[in-house]
Design a protein around this motif. Sequence first.
Motif, mmCIF file in Angstrom:
data_model
loop_
_atom_site.group_PDB
_atom_site.id
_atom_site.type_symbol
_atom_site.label_atom_id
_atom_site.label_comp_id
_atom_site.label_asym_id
_atom_site.label_seq_id
_atom_site.Cartn_x
_atom_site.Cartn_y
_atom_site.Cartn_z
ATOM 1 N N GLY A 19 12.284 24.671 47.660
ATOM 2 C CA GLY A 19 10.963 24.213 47.232
ATOM 3 C C GLY A 19 10.970 23.705 45.803
ATOM 4 N N ASN A 20 11.698 24.385 44.909
ATOM 5 C CA ASN A 20 11.800 23.914 43.523
ATOM 6 C C ASN A 20 12.525 22.575 43.455
ATOM 7 O OD1 ASN A 20 10.457 26.025 42.260
ATOM 8 N ND2 ASN A 20 12.309 27.227 41.986
ATOM 9 N N THR A 21 13.621 22.471 44.177
ATOM 10 C CA THR A 21 14.392 21.227 44.164
ATOM 11 C C THR A 21 13.559 20.077 44.731
ATOM 12 O OG1 THR A 21 16.460 22.458 44.322
ATOM 13 C CG2 THR A 21 16.539 20.125 44.921
ATOM 14 N N GLY A 22 12.838 20.325 45.812
ATOM 15 C CA GLY A 22 11.971 19.295 46.387
ATOM 16 C C GLY A 22 10.888 18.857 45.418
ATOM 17 N N THR A 23 10.297 19.814 44.713
ATOM 18 C CA THR A 23 9.260 19.492 43.729
ATOM 19 C C THR A 23 9.834 18.669 42.583
ATOM 20 O OG1 THR A 23 8.023 21.487 44.307
ATOM 21 C CG2 THR A 23 7.557 20.508 42.146
ATOM 22 N N ILE A 24 11.029 19.028 42.131
ATOM 23 C CA ILE A 24 11.679 18.279 41.048
ATOM 24 C C ILE A 24 12.025 16.872 41.516
ATOM 25 C CG2 ILE A 24 13.782 18.160 39.628
ATOM 26 C CD1 ILE A 24 13.555 21.311 39.504
ATOM 27 N N LEU A 25 12.512 16.727 42.734
ATOM 28 C CA LEU A 25 12.809 15.396 43.268
ATOM 29 C C LEU A 25 11.544 14.552 43.368
ATOM 30 C CD1 LEU A 25 15.415 16.352 45.992
ATOM 31 C CD2 LEU A 25 15.828 14.847 44.026
ATOM 32 N N ARG A 26 10.453 15.161 43.770
ATOM 33 C CA ARG A 26 9.182 14.440 43.849
ATOM 34 C C ARG A 26 8.743 13.973 42.461
ATOM 35 N NH1 ARG A 26 3.532 16.622 46.512
ATOM 36 N NH2 ARG A 26 2.288 14.786 45.976
ATOM 37 N N MET A 27 8.800 14.873 41.464
ATOM 38 C CA MET A 27 8.424 14.506 40.101
ATOM 39 C C MET A 27 9.318 13.376 39.590
ATOM 40 S SD MET A 27 8.689 16.659 36.551
ATOM 41 C CE MET A 27 10.457 16.773 36.755
ATOM 42 N N ALA A 28 10.616 13.500 39.814
ATOM 43 C CA ALA A 28 11.561 12.493 39.333
ATOM 44 C C ALA A 28 11.280 11.136 39.978
ATOM 45 C CB ALA A 28 12.992 12.946 39.609
ATOM 46 N N ALA A 29 10.969 11.126 41.271
ATOM 47 C CA ALA A 29 10.638 9.871 41.949
ATOM 48 C C ALA A 29 9.392 9.246 41.334
ATOM 49 C CB ALA A 29 10.443 10.115 43.442
ATOM 50 N N CYS A 30 8.411 10.076 41.016
ATOM 51 C CA CYS A 30 7.167 9.563 40.426
ATOM 52 C C CYS A 30 7.387 8.993 39.030
ATOM 53 C CB CYS A 30 6.125 10.675 40.366
ATOM 54 S SG CYS A 30 5.454 11.112 41.982
ATOM 55 N N PHE A 31 8.345 9.542 38.283
ATOM 56 C CA PHE A 31 8.603 9.080 36.922
ATOM 57 C C PHE A 31 9.772 8.101 36.835
ATOM 58 C CE2 PHE A 31 6.425 13.118 35.590
ATOM 59 C CZ PHE A 31 5.320 12.487 35.037
ATOM 60 N N GLY A 32 10.439 7.841 37.949
ATOM 61 C CA GLY A 32 11.533 6.876 37.946
ATOM 62 C C GLY A 32 12.793 7.374 37.262
ATOM 63 N N ILE A 33 13.065 8.664 37.374
ATOM 64 C CA ILE A 33 14.298 9.195 36.796
ATOM 65 C C ILE A 33 15.177 9.785 37.896
ATOM 66 C CG2 ILE A 33 13.323 9.585 34.508
ATOM 67 C CD1 ILE A 33 12.972 12.480 35.145
ATOM 68 N N ALA A 34 16.458 9.864 37.626
ATOM 69 C CA ALA A 34 17.424 10.326 38.615
ATOM 70 C C ALA A 34 17.636 11.831 38.510
ATOM 71 C CB ALA A 34 18.753 9.594 38.420
ATOM 72 N N VAL A 35 18.082 12.416 39.621
ATOM 73 C CA VAL A 35 18.392 13.842 39.688
ATOM 74 C C VAL A 35 19.828 14.001 40.165
ATOM 75 C CG1 VAL A 35 17.837 16.060 40.790
ATOM 76 C CG2 VAL A 35 15.995 14.473 40.173
ATOM 77 N N ASP A 36 20.564 14.863 39.472
ATOM 78 C CA ASP A 36 21.920 15.233 39.867
ATOM 79 C C ASP A 36 21.894 16.673 40.351
ATOM 80 O OD1 ASP A 36 23.780 12.950 38.793
ATOM 81 O OD2 ASP A 36 22.320 13.339 37.204
ATOM 82 N N VAL A 37 22.416 16.926 41.535
ATOM 83 C CA VAL A 37 22.546 18.286 42.036
ATOM 84 C C VAL A 37 24.022 18.640 41.986
ATOM 85 C CG1 VAL A 37 22.323 19.809 44.029
ATOM 86 C CG2 VAL A 37 20.485 18.220 43.470
ATOM 87 N N ILE A 38 24.314 19.694 41.239
ATOM 88 C CA ILE A 38 25.682 20.189 41.111
ATOM 89 C C ILE A 38 25.841 21.298 42.148
ATOM 90 C CG2 ILE A 38 27.378 21.228 39.574
ATOM 91 C CD1 ILE A 38 25.449 20.053 37.255
ATOM 92 N N GLU A 39 26.651 21.048 43.144
ATOM 93 C CA GLU A 39 26.809 21.976 44.258
ATOM 94 C C GLU A 39 27.852 23.049 43.945
ATOM 95 O OE1 GLU A 39 26.454 20.335 48.172
ATOM 96 O OE2 GLU A 39 25.952 18.385 47.341
ATOM 97 N N PRO A 40 27.869 24.119 44.721
ATOM 98 C CA PRO A 40 27.118 24.306 45.949
ATOM 99 C C PRO A 40 25.681 24.743 45.676
ATOM 100 C CG PRO A 40 28.515 26.217 45.579
ATOM 101 C CD PRO A 40 28.814 25.228 44.480
ATOM 102 N N ALA A 41 24.776 24.231 46.463
ATOM 103 C CA ALA A 41 23.382 24.668 46.403
ATOM 104 C C ALA A 41 23.251 25.913 47.274
ATOM 105 C CB ALA A 41 22.459 23.563 46.904
ATOM 106 N N GLY A 42 22.223 26.688 47.034
ATOM 107 C CA GLY A 42 21.999 27.904 47.811
ATOM 108 C C GLY A 42 21.276 27.635 49.121
ATOM 109 N N PHE A 43 21.197 26.385 49.536
ATOM 110 C CA PHE A 43 20.504 25.988 50.751
ATOM 111 C C PHE A 43 21.060 24.643 51.181
ATOM 112 C CE2 PHE A 43 18.276 24.565 47.037
ATOM 113 C CZ PHE A 43 18.041 23.232 47.282
ATOM 114 N N ASP A 44 20.801 24.289 52.415
ATOM 115 C CA ASP A 44 21.199 22.987 52.947
ATOM 116 C C ASP A 44 20.251 21.941 52.354
ATOM 117 O OD1 ASP A 44 21.685 20.719 54.463
ATOM 118 O OD2 ASP A 44 21.520 21.735 56.390
#
Length: 158
Positions: A19-44
């Motif tokens: 849920g946090n990652t999804g919210t951050i991705l949504r915010m980033a899309a709205c502001f036009g900035i990129a997100v890097d996820v450094i794996e492994p993530a704790g979820f699929d």
Amino acid sequence: MIDSAPDLRIALYQPDIPGNTGTILRMAACFGIAVDVIEPAGFDLSDRSLKRAGMDYLEKAALTRHADWQQFQEWRLSENRRLLLFSTKASEPYTAFTFRKGDILLLGRESAGVPDDVHRAADARLIIPMAPGARSLNLALSAAIAVGEAFRQLSLSS
């Protein structure tokens, strides 16, 4: 309205909560900035909760996945980008720091932050000051606070 987003990125170190990652991705899309996820993530990363929090913005999000910390570091250094770690263990308030175009705002795992080697690799370690006795803020809220201040500073300097 944002005419052109500053060249900022948000990096998430092994995020635990979709849920946090999804919210951050949504915010980033709205502001036009990129997100890097450094794996492994704790979820699929295709998790239903991620999609619920990010809604239809996930399709608009600029997401780059890095297999591990080493791969991310190699990429970051090749791009010559500063790494700014937001941490409860830091001492410099984020509001006293001067952000620059190209910065990467790094946030650690919700459950454990980042390991010491990641802490040492950061070019700056920043704290969001809180009331005495408060342990930490929600990760997505911390990302929003960090992005807001970086945007504010960079819009004043353009």
